[in-house]
Design a protein around this motif. Structure first.
Motif, PDB file in Angstrom:
ATOM      1  N   GLU A 167       0.850  -1.180   0.000  1.00  0.00           N
ATOM      2  CA  GLU A 167       0.000   0.000   0.000  1.00  0.00           C
ATOM      3  C   GLU A 167       0.891   1.236   0.000  1.00  0.00           C
ATOM      4  N   GLY A 168       0.358   2.340  -0.462  1.00  0.00           N
ATOM      5  CA  GLY A 168       1.138   3.569  -0.468  1.00  0.00           C
ATOM      6  C   GLY A 168       1.314   4.123  -1.853  1.00  0.00           C
ATOM      7  N   GLN A 169       1.736   5.364  -1.899  1.00  0.00           N
ATOM      8  CA  GLN A 169       1.873   6.066  -3.164  1.00  0.00           C
ATOM      9  C   GLN A 169       3.262   5.949  -3.779  1.00  0.00           C
ATOM     10  N   SER A 170       4.200   5.397  -3.034  1.00  0.00           N
ATOM     11  CA  SER A 170       5.565   5.294  -3.542  1.00  0.00           C
ATOM     12  C   SER A 170       6.248   4.060  -2.973  1.00  0.00           C
ATOM     13  N   PHE A 171       7.377   3.748  -3.533  1.00  0.00           N
ATOM     14  CA  PHE A 171       8.161   2.605  -3.092  1.00  0.00           C
ATOM     15  C   PHE A 171       8.629   2.841  -1.662  1.00  0.00           C
ATOM     16  N   ASP A 172       8.461   1.849  -0.804  1.00  0.00           N
ATOM     17  CA  ASP A 172       8.809   1.967   0.617  1.00  0.00           C
ATOM     18  C   ASP A 172      10.220   1.431   0.845  1.00  0.00           C
ATOM     19  N   ILE A 173      11.187   2.311   1.088  1.00  0.00           N
ATOM     20  CA  ILE A 173      12.559   1.861   1.321  1.00  0.00           C
ATOM     21  C   ILE A 173      12.764   1.426   2.759  1.00  0.00           C
ATOM     22  N   CYS A 174      11.694   1.446   3.548  1.00  0.00           N
ATOM     23  CA  CYS A 174      11.773   1.034   4.952  1.00  0.00           C
ATOM     24  C   CYS A 174      10.911  -0.191   5.235  1.00  0.00           C
ATOM     25  N   GLY A 175      10.455  -0.887   4.205  1.00  0.00           N
ATOM     26  CA  GLY A 175       9.567  -2.016   4.446  1.00  0.00           C
ATOM     27  C   GLY A 175       9.422  -2.899   3.231  1.00  0.00           C
ATOM     28  N   HIS A 176       8.333  -3.677   3.203  1.00  0.00           N
ATOM     29  CA  HIS A 176       8.098  -4.660   2.155  1.00  0.00           C
ATOM     30  C   HIS A 176       7.301  -4.076   0.996  1.00  0.00           C
ATOM     31  N   ASN A 177       7.731  -4.392  -0.206  1.00  0.00           N
ATOM     32  CA  ASN A 177       7.011  -4.020  -1.426  1.00  0.00           C
ATOM     33  C   ASN A 177       6.798  -5.286  -2.253  1.00  0.00           C
ATOM     34  N   PHE A 178       5.548  -5.747  -2.358  1.00  0.00           N
ATOM     35  CA  PHE A 178       5.208  -6.929  -3.157  1.00  0.00           C
ATOM     36  C   PHE A 178       4.831  -6.449  -4.559  1.00  0.00           C
ATOM     37  N   ILE A 179       5.675  -6.783  -5.530  1.00  0.00           N
ATOM     38  CA  ILE A 179       5.462  -6.269  -6.883  1.00  0.00           C
ATOM     39  C   ILE A 179       5.216  -7.434  -7.839  1.00  0.00           C
ATOM     40  N   ASP A 180       4.088  -7.396  -8.527  1.00  0.00           N
ATOM     41  CA  ASP A 180       3.706  -8.497  -9.409  1.00  0.00           C
ATOM     42  C   ASP A 180       4.596  -8.561 -10.644  1.00  0.00           C
ATOM     43  N   CYS A 181       4.520  -9.694 -11.345  1.00  0.00           N
ATOM     44  CA  CYS A 181       5.415  -9.940 -12.479  1.00  0.00           C
ATOM     45  C   CYS A 181       5.269  -8.905 -13.591  1.00  0.00           C
ATOM     46  N   LEU A 182       4.029  -8.532 -13.919  1.00  0.00           N
ATOM     47  CA  LEU A 182       3.806  -7.569 -14.998  1.00  0.00           C
ATOM     48  C   LEU A 182       4.451  -6.229 -14.668  1.00  0.00           C
ATOM     49  N   THR A 183       4.288  -5.792 -13.426  1.00  0.00           N
ATOM     50  CA  THR A 183       4.906  -4.520 -13.021  1.00  0.00           C
ATOM     51  C   THR A 183       6.420  -4.641 -13.026  1.00  0.00           C
ATOM     52  N   CYS A 184       6.931  -5.800 -12.623  1.00  0.00           N
ATOM     53  CA  CYS A 184       8.380  -6.016 -12.647  1.00  0.00           C
ATOM     54  C   CYS A 184       8.922  -5.940 -14.069  1.00  0.00           C
ATOM     55  N   GLN A 185       8.148  -6.447 -15.040  1.00  0.00           N
ATOM     56  CA  GLN A 185       8.562  -6.358 -16.442  1.00  0.00           C
ATOM     57  C   GLN A 185       8.653  -4.901 -16.894  1.00  0.00           C
ATOM     58  N   ILE A 186       7.720  -4.076 -16.434  1.00  0.00           N
ATOM     59  CA  ILE A 186       7.757  -2.643 -16.755  1.00  0.00           C
ATOM     60  C   ILE A 186       9.012  -2.007 -16.162  1.00  0.00           C
ATOM     61  N   ILE A 187       9.311  -2.386 -14.923  1.00  0.00           N
ATOM     62  CA  ILE A 187      10.509  -1.860 -14.256  1.00  0.00           C
ATOM     63  C   ILE A 187      11.765  -2.257 -15.023  1.00  0.00           C
TER      64      ILE A 187
END
Length: 206
Positions: A145-165
């Motif tokens: 949850e949140g509006q930006s990447f959390d450098i202080c916690g967990h970020n669960f990112i799905d495969c499709l979004t990872c492909q975009i990254i």
């Protein structure tokens, strides 16, 4: 068969009578040689049961005073520990203890293979942070949850979004060779992980 030698080897190794006789027969009634064979056989058993390297079986067997069960338990514990690969523009790609950065792993965790994690020191991850922030907020956040990447916690990112990254990382232009190598290593590793997972977890330990 020399009864005294049988009792000697049984006292030394605490093994059944039939096993003591077998060892002595295989070693021409030589007790020291029979004891060496016993330990050699145990190390071979460890390798067979765990599929580990012989040197690991030997060192763990010796570390636990030739206790087969304890050595087996220790090897299984070592095999369950995730291996960690480090991606950095720096020279030292070994030290991570106490460093601030981002750990990456598959979710769900692999069951039939040893888990592999990646670690990117924060100074290096800053080259990627804008790209990660650019895909937030996620359209279908499961755990994130949140509006930006959390450098202080967990970020669960799905495969499709990872492909975009990954696509956006490939678009980074630089003449800095260490940075270029770092970016390519990250791209290659991420692409490999996405072959058989649902999410990648990016955990910031800041």
């Amino acid at each position: 068969m020399d009864r005294e030698k049988i009792e000697q080897i049984r006292k030394e190794l605490s093994i059944p009578l039939t096993y003591a006789i077998k060892l002595l027969k295989e070693n021409q009634n030589d007790v020291p040689a029979a004891i060496i064979t016993f330990h050699k056989d145990n190390i071979e058993k460890l390798v067979e049961m765990t599929q580990c390297e012989p040197i690991l079986a030997q060192t763990q067997y010796q570390a636990f005073a030739c206790n087969l069960e304890k050595a087996l338990s220790s090897i299984h514990s070592i095999q369950r520990e995730p291996s960690t690969v480090i991606f950095t523009t720096g020279v030292n790609k070994q030290k991570i203890s106490g460093e601030i950065g981002i750990f990456v792993w598959k979710e769900p965790k692999p069951i039939d293979q040893r888990e592999q994690r990646a670690f990117i020191p924060l100074d290096d991850f800053k080259h990627l942070l804008d790209i990660f922030n650019g895909v937030f907020p996620l359209e279908n956040p499961i755990y994130t949850e949140g509006q930006s990447f959390d450098i202080c916690g967990h970020n669960f990112i799905d495969c499709l979004t990872c492909q975009i990254i990954i696509k956006k990382i490939k678009e980074i232009e630089t003449y800095d060779q260490p940075l270029k190598d770092f970016l390519q290593e990250v791209i290659t590793w991420l692409e490999q992980q996405l072959e058989d997972t649902e999410y990648l977890v990016f955990y910031g330990n800041l």
